[in-house]
Design a protein around this motif. Structure first.
Motif, mmCIF file in Angstrom:
data_model
loop_
_atom_site.group_PDB
_atom_site.id
_atom_site.type_symbol
_atom_site.label_atom_id
_atom_site.label_comp_id
_atom_site.label_asym_id
_atom_site.label_seq_id
_atom_site.Cartn_x
_atom_site.Cartn_y
_atom_site.Cartn_z
ATOM 1 N N VAL A 1 0.874 -1.170 0.000
ATOM 2 C CA VAL A 1 0.000 0.000 0.000
ATOM 3 C C VAL A 1 0.912 1.222 0.000
ATOM 4 O O VAL A 1 1.841 1.300 0.794
ATOM 5 C CB VAL A 1 -0.965 -0.008 1.204
ATOM 6 N N TYR B 1 1.965 5.420 -0.124
ATOM 7 C CA TYR B 1 1.563 6.746 0.361
ATOM 8 C C TYR B 1 0.704 7.417 -0.713
ATOM 9 O O TYR B 1 1.025 7.310 -1.897
ATOM 10 C CB TYR B 1 2.812 7.592 0.634
ATOM 11 N N TYR C 1 -1.566 6.105 1.327
ATOM 12 C CA TYR C 1 -2.169 4.998 2.059
ATOM 13 C C TYR C 1 -3.687 4.961 1.993
ATOM 14 O O TYR C 1 -4.340 4.397 2.869
ATOM 15 C CB TYR C 1 -1.699 4.997 3.525
ATOM 16 N N ARG C 2 -4.252 5.546 0.955
ATOM 17 C CA ARG C 2 -5.709 5.530 0.786
ATOM 18 C C ARG C 2 -6.063 4.724 -0.461
ATOM 19 O O ARG C 2 -5.390 4.806 -1.494
ATOM 20 C CB ARG C 2 -6.258 6.949 0.640
ATOM 21 N N ASN D 1 -2.740 3.440 -5.768
ATOM 22 C CA ASN D 1 -3.178 2.232 -5.065
ATOM 23 C C ASN D 1 -4.282 1.488 -5.801
ATOM 24 O O ASN D 1 -4.871 0.549 -5.255
ATOM 25 C CB ASN D 1 -3.643 2.591 -3.649
ATOM 26 N N TYR E 1 5.704 -0.026 3.989
ATOM 27 C CA TYR E 1 5.047 -0.742 2.899
ATOM 28 C C TYR E 1 5.132 -0.054 1.540
ATOM 29 O O TYR E 1 4.718 -0.614 0.543
ATOM 30 C CB TYR E 1 3.568 -1.031 3.221
ATOM 31 N N ASP E 2 5.648 1.152 1.482
ATOM 32 C CA ASP E 2 5.729 1.893 0.225
ATOM 33 C C ASP E 2 6.977 1.458 -0.519
ATOM 34 O O ASP E 2 8.068 1.403 0.053
ATOM 35 C CB ASP E 2 5.786 3.398 0.512
ATOM 36 N N GLU F 1 10.843 2.777 -0.059
ATOM 37 C CA GLU F 1 10.462 3.724 0.985
ATOM 38 C C GLU F 1 11.670 4.459 1.553
ATOM 39 O O GLU F 1 12.765 3.922 1.660
ATOM 40 C CB GLU F 1 9.723 3.001 2.105
ATOM 41 N N THR G 1 3.183 11.502 6.121
ATOM 42 C CA THR G 1 2.006 10.822 6.661
ATOM 43 C C THR G 1 1.448 11.583 7.859
ATOM 44 O O THR G 1 0.222 11.734 8.011
ATOM 45 C CB THR G 1 2.361 9.380 7.073
ATOM 46 N N ALA H 1 -7.367 6.350 5.300
ATOM 47 C CA ALA H 1 -6.226 5.436 5.321
ATOM 48 C C ALA H 1 -6.448 4.332 6.363
ATOM 49 O O ALA H 1 -6.168 3.152 6.097
ATOM 50 C CB ALA H 1 -4.944 6.206 5.624
ATOM 51 N N ALA I 1 -2.128 -0.013 6.678
ATOM 52 C CA ALA I 1 -2.137 1.435 6.458
ATOM 53 C C ALA I 1 -2.475 2.163 7.754
ATOM 54 O O ALA I 1 -1.884 3.214 8.065
ATOM 55 C CB ALA I 1 -3.135 1.802 5.362
ATOM 56 N N VAL J 1 0.593 2.407 9.874
ATOM 57 C CA VAL J 1 1.524 3.437 9.427
ATOM 58 C C VAL J 1 1.087 4.809 9.927
ATOM 59 O O VAL J 1 1.899 5.612 10.409
ATOM 60 C CB VAL J 1 1.645 3.431 7.893
#
Length: 472
Positions: free
Chosen positions: A34, A36, A38-39, A45, A296-297, A300, A309, A320, A327, A330
């Motif tokens: 997931v 950034y 994070y949505r 995404n 998770y990005d 990163e 974030t 998110a 997410a 995070v």
């Protein structure tokens, strides 16, 4: 879930052999899971899972994706050695959101708004493992075939409001996925006895696209996502594929790895464990000790992601948190990160601290960092005296010499690979405390070469990564 074969017994999942490698393998498993901000609504995404995806064979040819990966690596077993294998992948499960109606039924909705989160449809990933342990002599006698299957299932999770009333539910549906692991070993020609291990992971799911309009989204629930292998040899060692001993280079060059790359990943620099990853890594990869948690990005950068974030609006954070539990973790991490932990993410350099002219830099504790205001480490000051010219293919090369850049397999920096075949000029020849030689170069045609010389910011290559050009 653990799959077994008649010739194999389940590997010890709780054993220590893969403990160090699993920390890196977890990062591979969730690489790009997931991104950034994070949505689920973010455009980046909506195209999920790019690394190590093994799709059903009926889908692969028409779409340019693949249904199998092959790992080939050399190993030196000793005595009655056994090979432990752990296949890890994500199995996508489709989550839909339903809202409760007054009559007690539920209906699908695009979102369900709660005080602390906004729930939306999303594809989650559940970790799956296939494990086995087999005696090495068996691998040389016949091919070991280990089929596995993950059945279709459906799970329902009620959604409650702050008063405990049911306001909706999450419905998770997982499609059936099938696969097979094939193993065998053979002895290649060479001066010393080694075995070439071949490990093939294949998606054998019988699903076929429903007409020409089928999409990747339909294939993903039947795919093995982020598939990778952990291999362990006891007793014995594996040979590095990027920096093998001279006598094994021919055999290593004959190994064919498809859609994956094996690197040494044993604990404390050991060669008894290999991580075969769909992401290019170097031998003995490790998670930076400064990292406060998984982001998770893909690719990163913890400091930037944590700051950005934390700067999301409250509405963005609600979405998110409702997108995925990872997410949400995070967002919570960024909101609660202490300043001293955030400072650890800025400017961490471990191997160059305490460097003085002619002396090896001391290795400080992992949590010791440069403090603001200290001067940056000067590579020339830490270099040791040595010849101003070195031989490259029998030709003396030194300051002013022209060379052709040929980055080797040891280097995984994409920028170095972009310079393949470019001509460059040697600016300095540096010798380190371990006896290594480094050529500081500027690339011909680089408009910033003069600035690089003025600031001493060169590109560095080793002598076996360049070819000497005739002097003008």
């Amino acid at each position: 879930m653990t799959a077994t074969a008649p010739t194999a017994t389940p590997a010890d999942r709780g054993g220590r052999r893969f403990a160090a490698a699993r920390r890196v393998a977890d990062a591979v498993l969730f690489e790009g899971y997931v991104l950034y901000p994070y949505r689920a609504s973010a455009a980046k995404n909506r195209m999920r899972w790019q690394f190590g995806v093994l799709v059903p064979p009926a889908w692969a040819p028409a779409q340019g994706e693949h249904s199998l990966q092959r790992t080939e690596i050399l190993m030196e077993p000793r005595g009655a050695a056994t090979l432990s294998l752990e296949l890890r992948f994500l199995h996508a499960q489709r989550r839909t959101v339903q809202q409760a109606r007054d009559d007690g039924t539920f209906t699908d909705v695009a979102e369900l708004r709660l005080p602390d989160r906004v729930l939306v449809p999303w594809d989650e990933g559940t970790e799956e493992r296939v494990e086995l342990r087999v005696a090495v002599p068996e691998l040389t006698q016949k091919e070991i075939v280990l089929p596995f299957r993950r059945p279709a299932r459906e799970e329902i999770e009620p959604v409650l409001d702050d008063r405990g009333r049911t306001v909706g539910r999450l419905v998770r549906r997982t499609e059936e996925a099938e696969g097979v692991v094939r193993l065998h070993a053979e002895e290649p020609e060479g001066p010393y006895r080694v075995l070439k291990l071949t490990a093939v992971v294949e998606n054998t799911s019988p699903w076929t696209p429903d007409g020409p309009g089928a999409t990747r989204e339909e294939a993903l629930p039947r795919s093995l996502v982020a598939a990778h292998l952990l291999l362990g040899l006891n007793p014995g060692t594996f040979l590095s594929m990027t920096d093998p001993p001279e006598w094994a280079r021919t055999a290593v060059a004959a190994c064919a790895n498809l859609h994956t790359w094996p690197v040494l990943a044993g604990e404390d620099g050991g060669a008894d464990v290999v991580l075969s990853s769909p992401i290019i890594l170097e031998d003995h990869p490790a998670i930076a000790p400064e990292s406060a948690g998984a982001m998770y990005d893909a690719t990163e950068i913890d400091e930037i992601l944590a700051l950005r974030t934390a700067a999301l609006t409250e509405e963005e954070k609600r979405e998110a948190r409702g997108t995925d539990p990872r997410a949400a973790a995070v967002v919570d991490l960024a909101d609660t990160l202490p300043p001293e932990v955030l400072e650890r993410l800025h400017g961490a350099v471990r191997s160059l601290r305490g460097a003085t002219a002619g002396a090896a830099p001391e290795e400080p504790p992992p949590d010791t960092l440069f403090t603001p205001g200290q001067p940056w480490w000067d590579p020339a000051a830490a270099a040791v005296p040595g010849p101003a010219r070195v031989l490259v293919g029998g030709t003396p090369v030194g300051p002013g010499s022209r060379v052709l850049l040929r980055p080797g397999l040891r280097r995984t920096d994409a920028q170095d690979l972009f310079l393949q075949g470019r001509a460059a000029r040697v600016e300095e020849v540096l010798h380190d405390v371990d006896g290594g030689v480094h050529l500081a170069v500027t690339v011909e045609g680089d408009p910033g070469a003069d600035i690089r010389r003025e600031q001493g910011r060169f590109l560095y290559f080793q002598p076996d990564e360049v070819t000497a050009l005739e002097e003008a």
